[in-house]
Design a protein around this motif. Structure first.
Motif, PDB file in Angstrom:
ATOM      1  N   VAL A 293       0.832  -1.194   0.000  1.00 45.21           N
ATOM      2  CA  VAL A 293       0.000   0.000   0.000  1.00 45.21           C
ATOM      3  C   VAL A 293       0.875   1.255   0.000  1.00 45.21           C
ATOM      4  O   VAL A 293       0.570   2.246  -0.663  1.00 45.21           O
TER       5      VAL A 293
ATOM      6  N   THR B  43       1.939   1.868  -3.494  1.00 40.46           N
ATOM      7  CA  THR B  43       0.920   1.976  -4.542  1.00 40.46           C
ATOM      8  C   THR B  43      -0.198   2.934  -4.176  1.00 40.46           C
ATOM      9  O   THR B  43      -0.299   4.024  -4.726  1.00 40.46           O
ATOM     10  N   GLN B  44      -1.066   2.531  -3.227  1.00 46.41           N
ATOM     11  CA  GLN B  44      -2.248   3.325  -2.878  1.00 46.41           C
ATOM     12  C   GLN B  44      -2.274   3.552  -1.363  1.00 46.41           C
ATOM     13  O   GLN B  44      -2.932   2.799  -0.649  1.00 46.41           O
TER      14      GLN B  44
ATOM     15  N   TYR C 254      -5.771   3.550   0.440  1.00 48.91           N
ATOM     16  CA  TYR C 254      -6.726   2.561  -0.055  1.00 48.91           C
ATOM     17  C   TYR C 254      -7.645   2.047   1.056  1.00 48.91           C
ATOM     18  O   TYR C 254      -7.185   1.501   2.047  1.00 48.91           O
TER      19      TYR C 254
ATOM     20  N   LYS D 247      -0.124   9.852   5.725  1.00 53.17           N
ATOM     21  CA  LYS D 247      -1.100   8.972   5.084  1.00 53.17           C
ATOM     22  C   LYS D 247      -0.778   7.508   5.358  1.00 53.17           C
ATOM     23  O   LYS D 247      -1.684   6.700   5.602  1.00 53.17           O
ATOM     24  N   ASN D 248       0.515   7.154   5.308  1.00 52.32           N
ATOM     25  CA  ASN D 248       0.909   5.775   5.593  1.00 52.32           C
ATOM     26  C   ASN D 248       0.509   5.366   7.002  1.00 52.32           C
ATOM     27  O   ASN D 248      -0.026   4.274   7.229  1.00 52.32           O
TER      28      ASN D 248
ATOM     29  N   TRP E 296      -3.218   4.907   7.361  1.00 52.52           N
ATOM     30  CA  TRP E 296      -3.647   3.628   6.788  1.00 52.52           C
ATOM     31  C   TRP E 296      -3.436   2.488   7.780  1.00 52.52           C
ATOM     32  O   TRP E 296      -4.346   1.684   8.013  1.00 52.52           O
TER      33      TRP E 296
END
Length: 228
Positions: free
Chosen positions: A18, A21-22, A25, A96-97, A100
């Motif tokens: 993730v 990539t996204q 997500y 953001k990481n 997530w």
């Protein structure tokens, strides 16, 4: 890769995928699911248990404020603390990481909420203390009533099941943190421990001012024994 499946058994690999990539997500979907299940579980628990209803109605303004802080403010602060600790220790994760990993680590908790909801509807007293004994003080001595240990079967088995799912949640958080920060799992454990200690220090003045937590909360014994 399907993160809805892989994150349960390969959290480190999934978090790394993730990250590359996204990074955001499914965060909104998982977060909404968590909020909805938490709300439903709380409502059902209150409706089933009239004693719980009374306790909710009798909550003081300080206790209500404490609940709001723990529900909405502390998770955001934990996110910020994790990010700052990572920056200080030269981690690689973005905000953001970290968001997530924090949100997706709640999947086992969501499943636990569903299990708890089913058990409550089936009539199991899962939120009763594990031990039916009450601990009180008399003339400076600790008194256990009754003196013989009495186990609440429903509470005991739910305590074991909930512990398993909470550990599973922590494992996702731990492995995911290691992946997004580019460190080992052992280092991630120390980073999370440091972040949690900082969060406890931040929460302590709030606890002293509001008085919304007792000694059982402090030592993690809430739901295990009951003070008389």
């Amino acid at each position: 890769m399907n993160p809805w499946v892989s994150v349960w058994f390969q959290p480190q690999k999934t978090a790394l995928w993730v990250k590359n990539t996204q990074p955001f997500y499914g965060v909104v979907a998982v977060l909404c699911l968590y909020v909805v299940m938490s709300f439903i579980s709380a409502r059902v628990g209150t409706a089933i248990d009239s004693e719980a209803l009374s306790s909710v109605e009798d909550l003081s303004g300080k206790h209500r404020l404490g609940r709001l802080i723990d529900t909405w403010l502390m998770p955001v602060m934990f996110l910020g603390v994790l990010y700052l600790v990572g920056r200080y220790l030269n981690g690689q994760a973005t905000i953001k990481n970290i968001t997530w990993v924090l949100v997706w680590s709640q999947l086992p908790v969501i499943l636990l909420l569903i299990i708890a909801l089913v058990l409550q509807l089936a009539g199991f007293e899962i939120h009763e203390p594990v031990f039916n004994n009450k601990i009180s003080s008399s003339n400076g001595q600790v008194v256990i009533d009754p003196p013989q240990l009495q186990v609440n079967a429903h509470g005991f088995w739910y305590f074991l099941v909930s512990t398993l799912f909470l550990l599973w949640s922590f494992q996702i958080l731990l492995s995911g943190t290691a992946a997004i920060q580019g460190i080992t799992v052992k280092q991630a454990l120390w980073w999370l421990t440091l972040a949690m200690i900082i969060l406890m220090v931040v929460r302590l003045p709030v606890t002293l001012v509001l008085g919304d937590r007792d000694i059982l909360d402090v030592f993690g014994l809430k739901g295990v024994v009951e003070l008389g």
